[in-house]
Design a protein around this motif. Structure first.
Motif, mmCIF file in Angstrom:
data_model
loop_
_atom_site.group_PDB
_atom_site.id
_atom_site.type_symbol
_atom_site.label_atom_id
_atom_site.label_comp_id
_atom_site.label_asym_id
_atom_site.label_seq_id
_atom_site.Cartn_x
_atom_site.Cartn_y
_atom_site.Cartn_z
ATOM 1 N N LEU A 201 -24.518 -1.042 -9.818
ATOM 2 C CA LEU A 201 -22.882 -0.714 -9.170
ATOM 3 C C LEU A 201 -23.016 0.617 -8.012
ATOM 4 N N LEU A 203 -22.988 3.533 -9.168
ATOM 5 C CA LEU A 203 -22.256 4.506 -9.795
ATOM 6 C C LEU A 203 -23.030 5.642 -10.258
ATOM 7 N N PRO A 204 -22.799 6.901 -10.236
ATOM 8 C CA PRO A 204 -23.525 7.859 -10.933
ATOM 9 C C PRO A 204 -23.526 7.746 -12.388
ATOM 10 N N GLY A 271 -16.532 -4.745 -13.252
ATOM 11 C CA GLY A 271 -15.632 -4.715 -12.492
ATOM 12 C C GLY A 271 -14.901 -3.733 -11.669
ATOM 13 N N PHE A 272 -15.394 -2.493 -12.047
ATOM 14 C CA PHE A 272 -14.878 -1.416 -11.498
ATOM 15 C C PHE A 272 -13.626 -0.985 -12.237
ATOM 16 N N PRO A 274 -10.988 0.898 -14.141
ATOM 17 C CA PRO A 274 -11.085 2.335 -14.730
ATOM 18 C C PRO A 274 -10.678 2.275 -16.154
ATOM 19 N N ASP A 313 -0.869 5.900 -13.082
ATOM 20 C CA ASP A 313 -1.405 6.488 -11.819
ATOM 21 C C ASP A 313 -2.647 7.194 -11.837
ATOM 22 N N LYS A 315 -5.134 6.172 -13.911
ATOM 23 C CA LYS A 315 -6.376 5.379 -13.968
ATOM 24 C C LYS A 315 -6.260 4.280 -12.612
ATOM 25 N N GLU A 316 -5.324 4.001 -11.986
ATOM 26 C CA GLU A 316 -5.294 3.327 -10.764
ATOM 27 C C GLU A 316 -5.878 3.936 -9.642
ATOM 28 N N ARG A 317 -7.042 4.471 -9.937
ATOM 29 C CA ARG A 317 -7.845 5.125 -8.838
ATOM 30 C C ARG A 317 -9.167 4.610 -8.700
ATOM 31 N N PRO A 318 -10.023 4.977 -7.695
ATOM 32 C CA PRO A 318 -11.456 4.328 -7.663
ATOM 33 C C PRO A 318 -12.002 4.955 -8.968
ATOM 34 N N PHE A 319 -12.955 4.184 -9.554
ATOM 35 C CA PHE A 319 -13.647 4.548 -10.564
ATOM 36 C C PHE A 319 -14.028 6.095 -10.809
ATOM 37 N N ASP A 320 -14.797 6.550 -9.660
ATOM 38 C CA ASP A 320 -15.019 7.746 -9.868
ATOM 39 C C ASP A 320 -14.053 8.780 -10.042
ATOM 40 N N GLU A 321 -13.050 8.640 -9.319
ATOM 41 C CA GLU A 321 -12.096 9.469 -9.485
ATOM 42 C C GLU A 321 -10.857 9.295 -10.659
#
Lengths: 459, 309
Positions: A201, A203-204, A271-272, A274, A313, A315-321
């Motif tokens: 994916l 992701l780190p 599925g990314f 969060p 709000d 959680k509905e962010r890019p996975f890493d953020e």
């Protein structure tokens, strides 16, 4: 006023039997146990198993500070709905001052379960200056935790352990240092389990070894100092193995695991979404199986929620953020009951049926040797964590006259679907969206007062 | 094709179809008037939440040459800098009635999330370390242009594989199109696990350099040094750069590729970057017909024949 839980079976640390329970709302005690009891209010517990209320070792409450995510009151109602009569609230918003505990007590005054404050180990969880451990302990705190960060410095950890051992001797009751193990340097930047999935994916990752290094160090320092160390939400096979060996060597070590780490793998993150971002991260099936082994042989003492409310709000962010964590108090028992306790029809996989309509389905099937009895599951949710939290005088007790009346009645056959919009927490960040659960708490009684009646929270 | 999010979503037939469609769009680009009416009346938003010059310009030109209306949206100038969430931003753009959103984002997976929040077609223009599917398509196109096909070709991807969306997309696309891929990097620049990757690995460029058809070099970011991933730019060039000496050992018809922007003198020596085997500008040129093909596939309601030819 007396309340009778009528028509159920009773299950506590001494075993299972039938009988009604009559509790007294004034004394907060169990008044009578036996057949055909009557009282001012009768709650129908037919078909239910009545057990001591559950105790959660690991709840985050967003209040004060992030009330949009959750409040103490809403969290306590979610807890009551999930069968809890006490939750240990992590000192994320303070907890290094007596005033913080007083604030929490005030917020929890009308709560639907007992709010047990934990203290921090260091001031502002900075890992450098000891929190007033003695003052906090005098105030009743039994569990100390630098939640979220863990104690990174080896010498500071040693000093904290030594100091707590001295306090324990002077107070004559157990004090526990609870550690959320993660070597900050090794885990730096990681947002999911490091492995094949994170590599795919892009992701780190957070390697299992970041947890295991700290578990290893803390076991070593427990041996050096004699301190009681409780490992929070362990997630790796290596942690289970080290804790097993340490316990066999007689060290005063305990450990907890969350419902989600016992079920989901890191494929959940593919599925990314969060919602699947938790800390420690969901790991591989191999780790999930080792955690189940740890439950089966007693290496793991408790199931804890690691309930962490977040607004949509956050959680509905890019996975890493996105923020880490999931709400769990309302679904924990039901999920584990469904997966580990419920008898499947011939050849059927109970989890398979449960997740048919689920949003997250990367779940490891439960093998025969990992199945648990209801009594084993309730031990992990009630009297065993009560012991660690230092509340065993009033929670997780035997169901007999004169004991504190903290009870829950479990309907083992009720089927229900998890819908995030029905959750009682203000926060909706559940991993169990769309699961079909089997089993639910029908009634909960805290100190002789009804907090949950027929699935409805009572204020 | 509804969205283009990852190469993993495409079969080798899908890839071939896109490459063939790109051939036909490439032909339109040799005409005097390069614009075709295929997407007239469609609106394409270029939502670049991370800086990019070449990819954005390429998408912009590709969309305009299909006669689409193009709106540029960049993070710095937008309400994102005022704290608006990605979801709110996407829902706001969608509410204006757009047909496609081309997303570039610094976070892996962002385009997947965007696709859940909009009815518009979503095209991934690069997300974090995850995927950059149009780059993989234009890279495949460039190789196919020179060799006729990728089948049986041996391709070395050299450099910072772990932090590279280009590498993840290229590995998928090249292997689906029949090439053999070897990753060349120190272990610190490889993903922690290569389980499921249909590749071989070498830590020594000299071992593979004479025996490959394509030498693909990934951009190295100098800040990786401070993460102790390699000791110095000098040592990196000496071990993993295409120096003039190493270039001499490449096959005479091998291709030298780079997704840009290049660090001349690091990944490629300056003289090598201008070697006739270097096809870096062909890659850039291939971006236009490839992105036209992708936009057409996700947005074009009709057949190439009726819309373009």
């Amino acid at each position: 006023m007396t309340v009778v839980l009528k028509g159920g079976r009773l299950l506590d640390a001494s075993g299972e039997r039938s009988g009604d329970v009559c509790v007294d709302g004034v004394t907060g005690q169990i008044q009578d146990v036996g057949p055909d009891l009557s009282g001012d209010v009768v709650l129908d517990a037919s078909g239910c198993v009545i057990t001591p209320g559950f105790v959660d070792l690991h709840t985050d409450v967003a209040e004060p500070g992030r009330e949009a995510a959750d409040t103490v009151q809403a969290t306590s109602e979610a807890a009551a709905a999930g069968g809890y009569t006490a939750i240990v609230v992590m000192p994320r918003n303070g907890g290094d001052r007596l005033a913080d505990l007083a604030d929490l007590e005030a917020l929890g005054r009308s709560a639907a379960c007992e709010i047990v404050g934990a203290g921090t180990v260091s001031i502002a969880r900075d890992g450098q200056v000891l929190a007033p451990l003695g003052e906090l302990a005098d105030h009743g705190v039994s569990l100390f935790c630098d939640v979220g960060v863990g104690i990174q410095d080896d010498l500071f950890m040693r000093r904290a352990c030594e100091y707590l051992v001295g306090l324990e001797a002077s107070l004559g009751r157990p004090l526990v240092l609870a550690q959320h193990c993660s070597s900050a340097a090794l885990a730096a930047g990681g947002v999911m389990h490091e492995g094949a999935v994170s590599s795919r994916l892009g992701l780190p990752g957070c390697p299992a070894e970041a947890e295991e290094l700290m578990v290893m160090r803390d076991i070593t320092l427990s041996r050096l100092t004699g301190a009681r160390v409780h490992f929070q939400s362990i997630s790796t096979a290596g942690s289970v193995a080290m804790i097993r060996a340490a316990k066999a060597g007689g060290l005063p070590i305990t450990a907890e695991v969350t419902p989600h780490h016992l079920l989901f793998t890191d494929e959940s993150c593919a599925g990314f979404d969060p919602a699947t971002k938790v800390q420690p991260p969901l790991r591989t099936a191999e780790n999930v199986l080792a955690l189940r082994d740890g439950l089966a042989d007693g290496t793991i003492d408790a199931i804890a929620s690691d309930h962490r409310p977040h607004t949509d709000d956050a959680k509905e962010r890019p996975f890493d953020e996105a923020s880490s964590g999931a709400v769990s108090l309302e679904t924990g028992f039901a999920a584990l009951h469904t997966a580990f306790v419920v008898d499947a029809d011939e050849g059927a996989d109970p989890i398979g049926t449960a997740i048919e309509g689920a949003q997250h389905r990367a779940v490891v099937p439960v093998a025969a040797e990992h199945r648990r009895s209801l009594a084993e599951l309730v031990a992990l949710l009630s009297w065993q964590p009560a012991e660690i939290a230092g509340v065993a005088d009033r929670h997780g007790c035997l169901i007999e006259p004169g004991r504190p009346a903290n009870l829950t009645a479990i309907d083992q056959t009720l089927q229900w679907s998890v819908d995030r919009s029905d959750l009682r927490s203000n926060a909706r960040n559940t991993l169990f969206q769309g699961w079909t659960m089997t089993g639910r708490n029908r009634h909960t009684v805290k100190n002789g007062k009804i907090t949950l009646e027929n699935g409805q929270v009572q204020r | 094709m509804r969205n283009l999010l990852t190469i993993a979503d495409l079969s080798s037939d899908d890839l071939q179809e896109l490459l063939q469609l790109a051939d036909r769009f490439a032909e339109t680009q040799t005409r005097d008037v390069k614009k075709v009416p295929a997407l007239r009346g469609k609106t394409v938003v270029l939502a670049f939440f991370e800086d990019s010059t070449r990819t954005r310009t390429s998408f912009d030109l590709a969309a305009r040459r299909l006669s689409a209306d193009v709106v540029n949206f960049s993070a710095g100038a937008s309400s994102l800098s005022k704290g608006e969430s990605l979801r709110d931003t996407i829902e706001t753009i969608s509410a204006m009635g757009v047909d496609a959103i081309v997303v570039r984002h610094r976070s892996s997976g962002a385009p997947q999330q965007v696709a859940q929040w909009t009815d518009a077609a979503v095209i991934n223009a690069g997300d974090g370390w995850h995927q950059h599917p149009t780059q993989a398509l234009l890279d495949s196109y460039t190789i196919r242009q020179r060799f006729g096909s990728l089948e049986g070709r041996r391709i070395a991807l050299c450099g910072d594989i772990n932090h590279s969306r280009v590498a993840r997309s290229d590995v998928d696309a090249f292997t689906k199109l029949g090439a053999e891929v070897v990753l060349v990097a120190p272990p610190t620049l490889l993903p922690p696990s290569l389980e499921g990757w249909p590749v071989s690995v070498s830590h020594d460029l000299d071992q593979v350099v004479s025996d490959i058809d394509v030498a693909y070099f990934l951009r190295i970011q100098q800040e990786r040094m401070t993460d102790a991933l390699f000791p110095s730019v000098r040592e990196y060039r000496a071990h993993f750069g295409l120096t003039v000496d190493r270039a001499k050992r490449l096959k005479p018809d091998a291709l030298i590729m780079h997704p840009g922007p290049m660090n001349r003198g690091v990944e490629l020596d300056p003289a090598v970057a201008d070697d006739e085997r270097a096809v870096v500008l062909d890659q850039v040129a291939a971006g236009i017909p490839i992105r036209m093909a992708v936009l057409f596939q996700t947005l074009g309601p009709g057949q190439f024949e009726s819309e373009v030819a």
